[in-house]
Scaffold this motif. Sequence first.
Motif, PDB file in Angstrom:
ATOM      1  N   ASP A 191      23.621 -69.333  88.463  1.00 17.23           N
ATOM      2  CA  ASP A 191      22.954 -70.031  89.571  1.00 17.23           C
ATOM      3  C   ASP A 191      22.516 -71.434  89.169  1.00 17.23           C
ATOM      4  N   LEU A 250      25.679 -73.702  88.981  1.00 24.91           N
ATOM      5  CA  LEU A 250      26.168 -74.031  90.322  1.00 24.91           C
ATOM      6  C   LEU A 250      25.274 -75.069  90.988  1.00 24.91           C
ATOM      7  N   LYS A 251      23.952 -74.947  90.784  1.00 33.13           N
ATOM      8  CA  LYS A 251      23.001 -75.884  91.394  1.00 33.13           C
ATOM      9  C   LYS A 251      23.023 -77.252  90.685  1.00 33.13           C
ATOM     10  N   ILE A 252      22.944 -77.246  89.360  1.00 34.32           N
ATOM     11  CA  ILE A 252      22.887 -78.499  88.598  1.00 34.32           C
ATOM     12  C   ILE A 252      24.133 -79.344  88.821  1.00 34.32           C
ATOM     13  N   TYR A 253      25.296 -78.697  88.765  1.00 31.30           N
ATOM     14  CA  TYR A 253      26.557 -79.441  88.861  1.00 31.30           C
ATOM     15  C   TYR A 253      27.085 -79.514  90.292  1.00 31.30           C
ATOM     16  N   ASN A 254      26.318 -78.939  91.227  1.00 33.84           N
ATOM     17  CA  ASN A 254      26.662 -79.004  92.643  1.00 33.84           C
ATOM     18  C   ASN A 254      28.115 -78.576  92.892  1.00 33.84           C
ATOM     19  N   ILE A 255      28.454 -77.407  92.366  1.00 34.37           N
ATOM     20  CA  ILE A 255      29.816 -76.902  92.536  1.00 34.37           C
ATOM     21  C   ILE A 255      29.788 -75.573  93.257  1.00 34.37           C
ATOM     22  N   ASP A 256      30.885 -75.309  93.938  1.00 32.10           N
ATOM     23  CA  ASP A 256      31.056 -74.011  94.579  1.00 32.10           C
ATOM     24  C   ASP A 256      31.565 -73.051  93.525  1.00 32.10           C
TER      25      ASP A 256
END
Length: 193
Positions: free
Chosen positions: A129, A132-138
């Motif tokens: 999580d 996904l949040k830090i790197y703004n990836i799906d």
Amino acid sequence: MITYIKGKLVEKSPTFLVVESGGIGYFINISLNTFDQIKDKENILVYTHLQIKEDSHTLYGFAQKSEREIFRLLISVSGIGSNIARTMLSSLSPVQIRDAIASADVAIIQGVKGIGAKTAQRVILDLKDKVLKIYNIDEVSPNSNNTNKEEALSALEVLGFTKRQSEKVVDRVLKQDTSLSVEDIIKQTLKNL
């Protein structure tokens, strides 16, 4: 906190650097990834992480901020110490680690020496999580890279190269950039065979 050290490269080995800055020689532990990126220049800049324990102060160095960020994420996981995090960064690039966590690819993380199935699963559980949040990836599909690798190896066999001969070079190419297409993997591999 020491965020970076800029100075004269005095000594370089695959596991450490000695950088002189302001008349002080800093012993800095590094990964193989950083070792490969730091050229034998006279003056260098190394991003650092200082770990303070009861019995020691240990400095870790990184060629890029992104590698230091992954290192800090890894050591936040219970059971992953700084030496295991450094081993992971010596075996895989920061991008490979990030993508393996984002895609929940236990096999890639477990492929690192000293990491078992439970530890690999804990890394993914604790960090997915955040990554996904830090790197703004799906979420990433875990097998796209393996499929590209297998297709590239098959094509290289057709061109007359043995799988064993090609696989080491393909792995090296993918260590540098995991987002390569099959064609790009083949081109980069042919340049290095």
